[in-house]
Design an enzyme around this catalytic site. Structure first.
Site, PDB file in Angstrom:
ATOM      1  N   ASN A  59      -9.469 -52.109   4.063  1.00  0.00           N
ATOM      2  CA  ASN A  59     -10.469 -52.003   5.083  1.00  0.00           C
ATOM      3  C   ASN A  59     -10.362 -51.267   6.171  1.00  0.00           C
ATOM      4  O   ASN A  59     -11.205 -50.605   6.596  1.00  0.00           O
ATOM      5  CB  ASN A  59     -11.090 -53.424   5.618  1.00  0.00           C
ATOM      6  CG  ASN A  59     -10.214 -54.217   6.162  1.00  0.00           C
ATOM      7  OD1 ASN A  59      -8.868 -54.018   5.944  1.00  0.00           O
ATOM      8  ND2 ASN A  59     -10.703 -54.725   7.308  1.00  0.00           N
TER       9      ASN A  59
ATOM     10  N   GLU B 247      -1.071 -61.326   8.466  1.00  0.00           N
ATOM     11  CA  GLU B 247      -2.593 -60.937   9.416  1.00  0.00           C
ATOM     12  C   GLU B 247      -3.725 -61.280   8.204  1.00  0.00           C
ATOM     13  O   GLU B 247      -3.622 -60.168   7.382  1.00  0.00           O
ATOM     14  CB  GLU B 247      -2.850 -59.705   9.906  1.00  0.00           C
ATOM     15  CG  GLU B 247      -1.842 -59.219  10.858  1.00  0.00           C
ATOM     16  CD  GLU B 247      -1.799 -59.938  12.415  1.00  0.00           C
ATOM     17  OE1 GLU B 247      -2.927 -60.363  12.368  1.00  0.00           O
ATOM     18  OE2 GLU B 247      -0.969 -59.680  13.017  1.00  0.00           O
TER      19      GLU B 247
ATOM     20  N   CYS C 170     -11.804 -58.272   9.125  1.00  0.00           N
ATOM     21  CA  CYS C 170     -11.352 -59.712   9.072  1.00  0.00           C
ATOM     22  C   CYS C 170     -11.735 -60.629  10.411  1.00  0.00           C
ATOM     23  O   CYS C 170     -11.808 -61.677  10.155  1.00  0.00           O
ATOM     24  CB  CYS C 170      -9.758 -59.835   9.566  1.00  0.00           C
ATOM     25  SG  CYS C 170      -8.981 -58.413  10.693  1.00  0.00           S
TER      26      CYS C 170
ATOM     27  N   GLU D 132       0.741 -58.719  15.881  1.00  0.00           N
ATOM     28  CA  GLU D 132       1.167 -57.394  15.713  1.00  0.00           C
ATOM     29  C   GLU D 132       0.557 -57.052  17.250  1.00  0.00           C
ATOM     30  O   GLU D 132       0.042 -57.631  17.954  1.00  0.00           O
ATOM     31  CB  GLU D 132       0.511 -56.699  14.686  1.00  0.00           C
ATOM     32  CG  GLU D 132       0.679 -56.920  13.419  1.00  0.00           C
ATOM     33  CD  GLU D 132       0.381 -55.851  12.453  1.00  0.00           C
ATOM     34  OE1 GLU D 132      -0.894 -55.767  12.364  1.00  0.00           O
ATOM     35  OE2 GLU D 132       0.836 -55.452  11.498  1.00  0.00           O
TER      36      GLU D 132
HETATM   37  P1  NAD Z   1      -5.434 -58.558  -0.764  1.00  0.00           P
HETATM   38  O1  NAD Z   1      -4.776 -59.823  -0.016  1.00  0.00           O
HETATM   39  O2  NAD Z   1      -6.023 -58.457  -2.145  1.00  0.00           O
HETATM   40  O3  NAD Z   1      -4.595 -57.150  -0.698  1.00  0.00           O
HETATM   41  C1  NAD Z   1      -4.012 -56.903   0.616  1.00  0.00           C
HETATM   42  C2  NAD Z   1      -2.634 -55.894   0.155  1.00  0.00           C
HETATM   43  O4  NAD Z   1      -1.818 -56.831  -0.584  1.00  0.00           O
HETATM   44  C3  NAD Z   1      -2.769 -55.074  -0.996  1.00  0.00           C
HETATM   45  O5  NAD Z   1      -2.146 -53.807  -0.369  1.00  0.00           O
HETATM   46  C4  NAD Z   1      -2.695 -55.585  -2.048  1.00  0.00           C
HETATM   47  O6  NAD Z   1      -2.365 -54.561  -3.068  1.00  0.00           O
HETATM   48  C5  NAD Z   1      -1.534 -56.354  -1.982  1.00  0.00           C
HETATM   49  N1  NAD Z   1      -1.064 -57.515  -2.769  1.00  0.00           N
HETATM   50  C6  NAD Z   1      -2.087 -58.223  -3.355  1.00  0.00           C
HETATM   51  N2  NAD Z   1      -1.514 -59.032  -4.126  1.00  0.00           N
HETATM   52  C7  NAD Z   1      -0.086 -59.195  -3.710  1.00  0.00           C
HETATM   53  C8  NAD Z   1       1.213 -59.847  -4.120  1.00  0.00           C
HETATM   54  N3  NAD Z   1       1.165 -60.874  -5.130  1.00  0.00           N
HETATM   55  N4  NAD Z   1       2.358 -59.725  -3.547  1.00  0.00           N
HETATM   56  C9  NAD Z   1       2.539 -58.623  -2.620  1.00  0.00           C
HETATM   57  N5  NAD Z   1       1.329 -57.885  -2.261  1.00  0.00           N
HETATM   58  C10 NAD Z   1       0.067 -57.969  -2.826  1.00  0.00           C
HETATM   59  O7  NAD Z   1      -6.427 -58.026   0.453  1.00  0.00           O
HETATM   60  P2  NAD Z   1      -7.876 -57.132   0.410  1.00  0.00           P
HETATM   61  O8  NAD Z   1      -8.822 -57.280  -0.495  1.00  0.00           O
HETATM   62  O9  NAD Z   1      -7.050 -55.719   0.369  1.00  0.00           O
HETATM   63  O10 NAD Z   1      -8.388 -57.302   1.941  1.00  0.00           O
HETATM   64  C11 NAD Z   1      -8.936 -58.076   2.572  1.00  0.00           C
HETATM   65  C12 NAD Z   1      -8.487 -59.062   3.065  1.00  0.00           C
HETATM   66  O11 NAD Z   1      -7.567 -58.774   3.968  1.00  0.00           O
HETATM   67  C13 NAD Z   1      -9.614 -59.934   3.939  1.00  0.00           C
HETATM   68  O12 NAD Z   1      -9.211 -61.663   3.620  1.00  0.00           O
HETATM   69  C14 NAD Z   1      -9.301 -59.714   5.494  1.00  0.00           C
HETATM   70  O13 NAD Z   1      -9.741 -60.836   6.128  1.00  0.00           O
HETATM   71  C15 NAD Z   1      -7.982 -59.315   5.185  1.00  0.00           C
HETATM   72  N6  NAD Z   1      -7.467 -58.554   6.522  1.00  0.00           N
HETATM   73  C16 NAD Z   1      -7.114 -59.167   7.773  1.00  0.00           C
HETATM   74  C17 NAD Z   1      -6.918 -58.458   8.906  1.00  0.00           C
HETATM   75  C18 NAD Z   1      -6.150 -59.080   9.920  1.00  0.00           C
HETATM   76  O14 NAD Z   1      -5.522 -58.328  10.889  1.00  0.00           O
HETATM   77  N7  NAD Z   1      -5.958 -60.476  10.126  1.00  0.00           N
HETATM   78  C19 NAD Z   1      -7.164 -57.244   8.821  1.00  0.00           C
HETATM   79  C20 NAD Z   1      -7.748 -56.594   7.680  1.00  0.00           C
HETATM   80  C21 NAD Z   1      -8.066 -57.439   6.691  1.00  0.00           C
END
Ligand code: NAD
Length: 492
Positions: free
Chosen positions: A153, A251, A285, A463
Site C-alpha cells: 500500500n 506493523e 492501516c 518504527e
Molecule cells: P500481507 O500480510 O499479505 O503481506 C505483507 C508482506 O508479507 C508481503 O510482502 C507478502 O508477500 C509477505 N508475506 C505474506 N505471507 C508471508 C509469510 N508467510 N511469510 C513471510 N512474508 C509473507 O499484507 P498486504 O495485503 O500486503 O498488506 C495489507 C496489510 O498490511 C493490511 O492488513 C494493513 O493494515 C497492513 N499494513 C500495516 C501497516 C502498519 O504500519 N501497521 C502499514 C501498511 C499496511
C-alpha cells in the site's frame, strides 16, 4: 517503462533475472502489465542471504564510523530528491495511487534516509555509573543480516522506513517487497548502491510471501525481521521468530475509531474524517474506518459526510486533482464488495457509495466509490474486521463511557481520532482509548521523528523516532577492569 523488458532483481549486489516464475506487475488504473520480472526462487533466497552475510563480514560497512555511514545515507536522500518525479511516476504505475500521493511518499522516503543518517551520527553510547573497579559501558552493535518485509500500500515509504535505520545501524538488508509492487524497492536498492552502500549489502527479492518471505524469515542467518502487513501473516512470522529467538517488529492491521463529539468544529471534523478514511482509497492501516458521532449531531454530520464523500474525485491517478485512485487489484475490490454486501446482509444501510464508478478513459481500472454504511452496531462483522478499502461504518453514541467501551472493543489498537473543542475531554479520551497513535483534531499526520506502532493485534514494536535505529542493533554491556590487584576470590 518498457513492458517487453524483463526486469532484473537484486541478489546480493548482482542484478540479474530471478530464477523463480515470470510474472507481470499491473497498473491498477488500466489492468495493463507495466513490467515483467522473474520472482526470486528459494535458491535466490539462499544466495542473497549468504551474500548479505558475507558482505556484512567483509565490506567494512559495520566498521565505518557512524558519520561515514551517515554521509552515504544523506547521499541516498539527495539522490531520491534528484529523481523524485520519475520515482513518483513509477510508483503511480506500481500501485495506482494518485500522483499527488506518490510524490509525498517519495519525499517522505528521502526524509527518512536523512533522519536516520542524523540518528546514526548522533547516537550516543553510555558510560554507566561505576560501582566497582570497572569502567562500565553500554554500547550497540549491528545484528548482521536483517529482513524487511513490506506490503503493497505505501511502497518506497515502507521500504525506506526499514532500510534506512537497518543500514544506518551497520547491517545488511534483505528486502521482500509485496509481490504486486516490487518496483520501488528495486529502485531504492539501485539508489543506495549509487550512493555508496557496498554492493552485496542489499538484496531485493520479489515473490510470493508464503514462499519467499517465509524462507527469508526462517533462514538461520537472518537475525531480525521487520514486517509490515496483515495480522495473520504477522502472527505467522512471530511464531517463526519465537522458534529462532529472533526479535521482530510487526506493523499490522487496524480498525481505527474516529470519535466526533457534539462540541467539535464540524467543518474540520468532516474534512478530517473524509481524509482519514478515503485518502489512499482506504488502503491504509491507520484508516479511520469506524466512525462514532455524538447522537445530537449524528444526522446532520452524516449528511455532510455523505455529500462530501460523493464529491470526492475518483479517477485517473495521473491527474493531479484526483483524490482517490483505483484499488490495488481486481481481487481486492471483490473482497471489499463482499464486505459491503455482508454489512447490508447484517442490516446495514448504504448511505453513499457501494458501486464501481465509470471513470472516463479507464474502463478496466479497479475503481470503487467512497462508501458509508450505517445502522449496524460495533459487533457487526464489518465493524470488527479490517476491510482495507474506502468503506466507513458510522455509529451514533450517547455518552463518553459507552463510547470508550465501543472504541476499545476491537482486536486492533493501531490508531484513533478525537474531534472536540473541550481540551480536558480531548486529553481524557486520548488517554483512555487503546491505540498506538492518537490524533486530536487532526488525522493521519506523520512525523518520522515520532515513534509509530500498534497494540494488540495491530503489532509489536515501534518504527521511526530517533531510537528506531536501536531496533536494528544489539545492546552490549562492557566491563573494563581497572583493578591494580588480581581479583581476590581465587587467591592464587
Ligand atoms: P500481507 O500480510 O499479505 O503481506 C505483507 C508482506 O508479507 C508481503 O510482502 C507478502 O508477500 C509477505 N508475506 C505474506 N505471507 C508471508 C509469510 N508467510 N511469510 C513471510 N512474508 C509473507 O499484507 P498486504 O495485503 O500486503 O498488506 C495489507 C496489510 O498490511 C493490511 O492488513 C494493513 O493494515 C497492513 N499494513 C500495516 C501497516 C502498519 O504500519 N501497521 C502499514 C501498511 C499496511
Amino acid at each position: 517503462m518498457n513492458p517487453q523488458e524483463v526486469l532484473p532483481i537484486c541478489i546480493a549486489g548482482e542484478w540479474r533475472l530471478g530464477t523463480g516464475d515470470r510474472y507481470g506487475t499491473r497498473y491498477p488504473a488500466t489492468g495493463e502489465v507495466v513490467a515483467e520480472l522473474n520472482a526470486a526462487s528459494l535458491a535466490d533466497v539462499e544466495e542473497a542471504v549468504q551474500g548479505a552475510h558475507h558482505a556484512f563480514l567483509t565490506s567494512g560497512w559495520a566498521q565505518r564510523k557512524p558519520h561515514e555511514r551517515a554521509a552515504v545515507l544523506y547521499r541516498v536522500a539527495e539522490l531520491i530528491r534528484a529523481q523524485a518525479e520519475p520515482l513518483a511516476q513509477r510508483q503511480r504505475l506500481d500501485n495506482g495511487k494518485p500522483i499527488s500521493e506518490t510524490r509525498a511518499l517519495v519525499a517522505s522516503a528521502a526524509g527518512t534516509f536523512q533522519f536516520f543518517a542524523a540518528a546514526c551520527e548522533t547516537l550516543e553510547e553510555t558510560i554507566t555509573p561505576q560501582r566497582g573497579d570497572c569502567l562500565t559501558m553500554s554500547v550497540y552493535e549491528p545484528m548482521g543480516v536483517v529482513a524487511a518485509i513490506t506490503p503493497w500500500n505505501s511502497p518506497i515509504a515502507s521500504e525506506a522506513q526499514k532500510m534506512a535505520p537497518a543500514l544506518a545501524a551497520g547491517n545488511a538488508v534483505v528486502v521482500k517487497p509485496a509481490e504486486v509492487t516490487p518496483l520501488m524497492a528495486l529502485e531504492l536498492a539501485r539508489i543506495c548502491e549509487e550512493a555508496g552502500v557496498p554492493r552485496g549489502l542489499i538484496s531485493v527479492l520479489p515473490g510470493k510471501g508464503s514462499v519467499i518471505g517465509d524462507a527469508i524469515t526462517k533462514h538461520p542467518l537472518v537475525r531480525r525481521v521487520s514486517f509490515t502487513g496483515g495480522t495473520t501473516t504477522g502472527k505467522h512470522i512471530a511464531h517463526i521468530a519465537a522458534d529462532k529467538m529472533m526479535p521482530v517488529s510487526l506493523e499490522l492491521g487496524g480498525k481505527s475509531p474516529t470519535m466526533v463529539f457534539d462540541d467539535a468544529d464540524l467543518d474540520h471534523a468532516v474534512n478530517g474524517v473524509l481524509y482519514g478514511i478515503f485518502s489512499s482509497s482506504g488502503e491504509s492501516c491507520i484508516a479511520g474506518s469506524r466512525l462514532f458521532v455524538a447522537r445530537s449531531q449524528y444526522e446532520a454530520f452524516i449528511d455532510r459526510l455523505a455529500h462530501g464523500a460523493a464529491q470526492l474525485r475518483v479517477g485517473d491517478p495521473a491527474d493531479e486533482r484526483t483524490q482517490m485512485g483505483p484499488l490495488i487489484t481486481d481481487r481486492h475490490r471483490d473482497s471489499i464488495e463482499s464486505y459491503v454486501a455482508a454489512g447490508v446482509d447484517e442490516g446495514g444501510q448504504l448511505r453513499t457509495g457501494g458501486v464501481r464508478p465509470d471513470v472516463a478513459g479507464l474502463p478496466n481500472g479497479y475503481f470503487y466509490t467512497p462508501t458509508i454504511i450505517e445502522g449496524l452496531d460495533n459487533h457487526a462483522r464489518i465493524c470488527q474486521e479490517e476491510i482495507f478499502g474506502p468503506v466507513l461504518v458510522a455509529i451514533p453514541f450517547d455518552d463518553e463511557d459507552d463510547l470508550i467501551e465501543q472504541a476499545n472493543d476491537s482486536v486492533y489498537a493501531l490508531a484513533a481520532g478525537i474531534w472536540t473543542r473541550d481540551y480536558k475531554r480531548a486529553w481524557r479520551v486520548a488517554r483512555a482509548v487503546q491505540a498506538g497513535n492518537v490524533w486530536i483534531n487532526t488525522y493521519k499526520q506523520f512525523s518520522i521523528a515520532t515513534p509509530f506502532g500498534g497494540w494488540r493485534d495491530s503489532g509489536l514494536g515501534r518504527e521511526k523516532g530517533r531510537l528506531g535505529i536501536l531496533q536494528y542493533m544489539e545492546q552490549k554491556s562492557v566491563y573494563w577492569g581497572l583493578n591494580e590487584q588480581p581479583l581476590p576470590w581465587a587467591n592464587h
